[in-house]
Scaffold this motif. Structure first.
Motif, PDB file in Angstrom:
ATOM      1  N   LEU A   7      -2.543   6.524  -9.298  1.00 49.58           N
ATOM      2  CA  LEU A   7      -2.370   5.918  -7.964  1.00 49.58           C
ATOM      3  C   LEU A   7      -3.632   5.154  -7.558  1.00 49.58           C
ATOM      4  CD1 LEU A   7      -0.647   8.868  -6.025  1.00 49.58           C
ATOM      5  CD2 LEU A   7       0.437   6.734  -6.740  1.00 49.58           C
ATOM      6  N   LYS A   8      -4.783   5.739  -7.863  1.00 50.26           N
ATOM      7  CA  LYS A   8      -6.050   5.087  -7.491  1.00 50.26           C
ATOM      8  C   LYS A   8      -6.179   3.734  -8.181  1.00 50.26           C
ATOM      9  CE  LYS A   8      -8.937   9.030  -6.242  1.00 50.26           C
ATOM     10  NZ  LYS A   8      -9.982   9.977  -6.648  1.00 50.26           N
ATOM     11  N   LYS A   9      -5.802   3.707  -9.464  1.00 51.25           N
ATOM     12  CA  LYS A   9      -5.934   2.456 -10.225  1.00 51.25           C
ATOM     13  C   LYS A   9      -5.083   1.347  -9.633  1.00 51.25           C
ATOM     14  CE  LYS A   9      -7.342   4.169 -14.679  1.00 51.25           C
ATOM     15  NZ  LYS A   9      -6.771   4.882 -15.802  1.00 51.25           N
ATOM     16  N   SER A  10      -3.943   1.737  -9.011  1.00 50.15           N
ATOM     17  CA  SER A  10      -3.092   0.690  -8.428  1.00 50.15           C
ATOM     18  C   SER A  10      -3.344   0.552  -6.917  1.00 50.15           C
ATOM     19  CB  SER A  10      -1.618   0.978  -8.721  1.00 50.15           C
ATOM     20  OG  SER A  10      -1.292   2.256  -8.236  1.00 50.15           O
ATOM     21  N   ASN A  11      -4.507   1.040  -6.462  1.00 48.17           N
ATOM     22  CA  ASN A  11      -4.887   0.949  -5.038  1.00 48.17           C
ATOM     23  C   ASN A  11      -3.822   1.523  -4.108  1.00 48.17           C
ATOM     24  OD1 ASN A  11      -7.383  -0.279  -5.454  1.00 48.17           O
ATOM     25  ND2 ASN A  11      -6.375  -2.263  -5.755  1.00 48.17           N
ATOM     26  N   SER A  12      -3.168   2.604  -4.556  1.00 46.56           N
ATOM     27  CA  SER A  12      -2.117   3.224  -3.737  1.00 46.56           C
ATOM     28  C   SER A  12      -2.548   4.587  -3.220  1.00 46.56           C
ATOM     29  CB  SER A  12      -0.839   3.398  -4.565  1.00 46.56           C
ATOM     30  OG  SER A  12      -0.443   2.184  -5.105  1.00 46.56           O
TER      31      SER A  12
ATOM     32  N   ILE B  64       3.634   1.655  -1.811  1.00 51.53           N
ATOM     33  CA  ILE B  64       3.298   2.906  -1.123  1.00 51.53           C
ATOM     34  C   ILE B  64       1.788   3.043  -0.926  1.00 51.53           C
ATOM     35  CG2 ILE B  64       5.291   4.243  -1.951  1.00 51.53           C
ATOM     36  CD1 ILE B  64       3.344   5.419  -4.100  1.00 51.53           C
ATOM     37  N   LEU B  65       1.441   3.891   0.037  1.00 53.08           N
ATOM     38  CA  LEU B  65       0.064   4.383   0.159  1.00 53.08           C
ATOM     39  C   LEU B  65       0.165   5.901   0.256  1.00 53.08           C
ATOM     40  CD1 LEU B  65      -3.011   3.865   0.680  1.00 53.08           C
ATOM     41  CD2 LEU B  65      -2.466   4.216   3.099  1.00 53.08           C
ATOM     42  N   VAL B  66      -0.533   6.608  -0.637  1.00 45.80           N
ATOM     43  CA  VAL B  66      -0.529   8.072  -0.595  1.00 45.80           C
ATOM     44  C   VAL B  66      -1.874   8.536  -0.045  1.00 45.80           C
ATOM     45  CG1 VAL B  66      -0.278  10.198  -1.940  1.00 45.80           C
ATOM     46  CG2 VAL B  66       1.004   8.156  -2.609  1.00 45.80           C
ATOM     47  N   ILE B  67      -1.822   9.359   1.003  1.00 46.99           N
ATOM     48  CA  ILE B  67      -3.056   9.855   1.631  1.00 46.99           C
ATOM     49  C   ILE B  67      -3.172  11.353   1.358  1.00 46.99           C
ATOM     50  CG2 ILE B  67      -4.256  10.160   3.843  1.00 46.99           C
ATOM     51  CD1 ILE B  67      -2.404   7.844   4.873  1.00 46.99           C
ATOM     52  N   ASP B  68      -4.315  11.775   0.846  1.00 42.89           N
ATOM     53  CA  ASP B  68      -4.503  13.215   0.611  1.00 42.89           C
ATOM     54  C   ASP B  68      -5.966  13.559   0.817  1.00 42.89           C
ATOM     55  OD1 ASP B  68      -2.912  15.675  -0.942  1.00 42.89           O
ATOM     56  OD2 ASP B  68      -5.094  15.729  -1.164  1.00 42.89           O
ATOM     57  N   GLU B  69      -6.204  14.740   1.397  1.00 41.63           N
ATOM     58  CA  GLU B  69      -7.596  15.094   1.686  1.00 41.63           C
ATOM     59  C   GLU B  69      -8.300  15.739   0.493  1.00 41.63           C
ATOM     60  OE1 GLU B  69      -7.137  17.372   5.228  1.00 41.63           O
ATOM     61  OE2 GLU B  69      -6.099  18.988   4.222  1.00 41.63           O
ATOM     62  N   GLU B  70      -7.656  15.805  -0.656  1.00 42.18           N
ATOM     63  CA  GLU B  70      -8.255  16.212  -1.935  1.00 42.18           C
ATOM     64  C   GLU B  70      -8.868  17.613  -1.897  1.00 42.18           C
ATOM     65  OE1 GLU B  70      -9.634  12.741  -4.407  1.00 42.18           O
ATOM     66  OE2 GLU B  70     -10.243  12.010  -2.451  1.00 42.18           O
TER      67      GLU B  70
END
Ligand code: FAD
Length: 350
Positions: A158-163, A30-36
Motif C-alpha cells: 500500500l505504501k508503494k502505491s501511496n495508498s 483508496i487511502l488506508v489509515i492505520d496508527e501502526e
C-alpha cells in the motif's frame, strides 16, 4: 485542494486489508489509515482456520462458503507479494476420555462433516511427551495464516502505491459534503471504519453491541517434543516458524493489550496437563478480539450518515470470514446489492 480517492479505510488489520484489496481489484482508489500499533488482534492472532467447532463438533459458521474463498484470497496475495503466508495443517483434537472419542466417531459418520473431520482415531504422537491415551483425530482442510507477516507485506504494498497513511484517525476532522466526505486534506465517497475493538471509541458507531474478548498467546519452544501438526486439548499448540504458538485465553473483563501473569499461568497450566516436557517461553502477546453479542459480523452503512460505513465484528474467526464478507460489502457499495440481514448493522436499529 483536497486529494480525491474513492474510499478512505480506517484500520489496516485483517478487515481493513482484505477490504482494501477487494476495492483495488474493483478499480477503486483508496487511502488506508492505520496508527501502526504492534499488539492488534490481527497481529497477535494464531491465524488458525478450523472448519469445526471442537466443543460441539459442528461445522464452523458458513464454512462451506468461506474457507475455500479465504484460501484462494491468501494464495492470490502470495502470488502478488512473492511470499508464503497461508499454510495447510491438520489440527488434532486430543480426547480427554473414551466418551469424547466415541462422540467424534459418531459425528464423523454425519454426511455434513465428511469433508471436515477424519473418521480415524489415532495415536500419532510420542506418548513420553504428549499424553493422548484416549487417542486423537484430525480435521481436514484446516490451515493457518501468518497474519503479522501478511499484514506487514501488504502495508508495504500500500505504501508503494501511496495508498497508506500512518496516523491516528481524528473523528473531529470529518466534514460531511453533499456527495461525500472530507478528512484532513482528503476527499472520498465514503469512509469505511475497520477499527476492530477500538470501534468502541468511534462516536458514530459506539452503539454497536460488541462483547469484546481479550486473548493471550505464548510463543514457546519445547525441550524434546516435536510436532508437525497442530493439536488441541483445551488449548492449542501450533507449529509456527521454528517455534510453537500456545493459546489462547478468553477474558471478557480486562479489555486491554497488556500481557498478564494470570494469562501466562492459565496457558501453562492447561498445557502442563497433557504435555510432559520443559516449556521455554519466547514471547507473550495479548490482543482484544472484536467479538459481538450475537456472534455475527457488523457490516453496513451508518443509518444517518450515508458517507460512513463499518466492516467489523469478525470475532474469533477473522482469517476465514474477512475475504467472503469484504466481497459482500464491496458488492453492496458498488452495485447496491443488499447485505444479508444476519450481518447488516441495521439489525440493531430501533
Ligand atoms: C489471542 C487471539 C487469538 C486469535 N486467534 C485467531 C485465530 O486463530 N484465527 C482467527 O481467524 N482469528 C483469531 N483471532 C481473531 C482475529 O484476530 C480477529 O477476528 C481479526 O483479526 C479482527 O481484525 P480487525 O481488522 O477487525 O481488527 P484489528 O486487528 O483490531 O485491526 C484494527 C486496526 O485498526 C487500527 N485502528 C483502530 N482505530 C484506529 C484509529 N482511530 N486510527 C488509526 N488506526 C486505527 C488498529 O491499529 C488496527 O491495526 C484471535 C485474536 C486474538 C486476540
Amino acid at each position: 485542494m483536497n486529494k480525491k480517492v474513492d474510499y478512505i479505510i480506517v484500520g489496516q488489520g485483517l478487515a481493513g486489508s482484505v477490504l482494501a484489496y477487494e476495492l483495488l481489484e474493483n478499480k477503486q482508489t483508496i487511502l488506508v489509515i492505520d496508527e501502526e500499533k504492534e499488539n492488534t488482534s490481527s497481529r497477535v492472532a494464531a491465524g488458525l482456520c478450523n472448519p469445526v467447532v471442537f466443543k460441539r463438533l459442528t461445522k464452523s459458521w458458513l464454512v462451506d462458503e468461506v474457507l475455500e474463498n479465504a484460501k484462494s484470497f491468501y494464495r492470490q496475495q502470495e502470488k502478488l507479494l512473492g511470499e508464503q503466508f497461508y499454510f495447510d495443517i491438520p489440527i488434532y483434537k486430543l480426547f480427554v476420555d473414551e466418551k469424547e472419542a466415541n462422540f467424534w466417531r459418531q459425528k464423523s459418520n454425519e454426511p455434513q462433516l465428511f469433508d471436515w473431520i477424519n473418521h480415524k482415531i489415532e495415536h500419532p504422537f510420542n506418548p513420553t511427551y504428549l499424553d493422548h491415551k484416549f487417542g486423537a483425530a484430525k480435521t481436514l482442510q484446516s490451515g493457518y495464516l501468518q497474519t503479522a507477516k501478511w499484514l506487514s507485506h501488504f502495508r508495504e504494498y500500500l505504501k508503494k502505491s501511496n495508498s497508506f497513511l500512518g496516523s491516528t484517525f481524528d473523528y473531529n476532522k470529518i466534514e460531511f459534503k453533499e456527495n461525500g466526505v472530507a478528512w484532513n486534506g482528503y476527499e472520498a465517497k465514503q469512509i469505511i471504519f475497520c477499527e476492530g475493538y477500538q470501534s468502541i471509541h468511534n462516536p458514530f458507531f459506539s452503539w454497536l453491541p460488541f462483547k469484546l474478548t481479550k486473548g493471550e498467546v505464548l510463543t514457546v519452544q519445547f525441550e524434546n517434543l516435536k510436532l508437525d501438526s497442530a493439536i488441541n486439548k483445551g488449548v492449542f499448540v501450533l507449529p509456527y516458524n521454528n517455534n510453537y504458538k500456545l493459546g489462547a485465553t478468553y477474558n471478557w473483563d480486562e479489555l486491554n493489550e497488556k500481557t498478564s501473569e494470570e494469562g501466562k499461568e492459565e496457558l501453562l497450566k492447561k498445557a502442563g496437563k497433557f504435555i510432559n516436557d520443559k516449556i521455554e517461553i519466547i514471547e507473550h502477546k495479548a490482543g482484544v478480539r472484536p467479538t459481538v453479542l450475537d456472534r455475527r459480523p457488523l457490516i453496513g452503512v451508518h443509518p444517518n450518515h450515508k458517507q460512513l460505513c463499518v466492516f467489523n465484528g469478525l470475532g474469533t474467526k477473522g482469517v476465514m470470514l474477512a475475504p467472503f464478507f469484504s466481497q459482500k460489502l464491496v458488492n453492496c457499495l458498488l452495485n447496491n446489492a443488499p447485505l444479508d440481514k444476519e450481518i447488516d448493522i441495521n439489525r440493531f436499529e430501533n
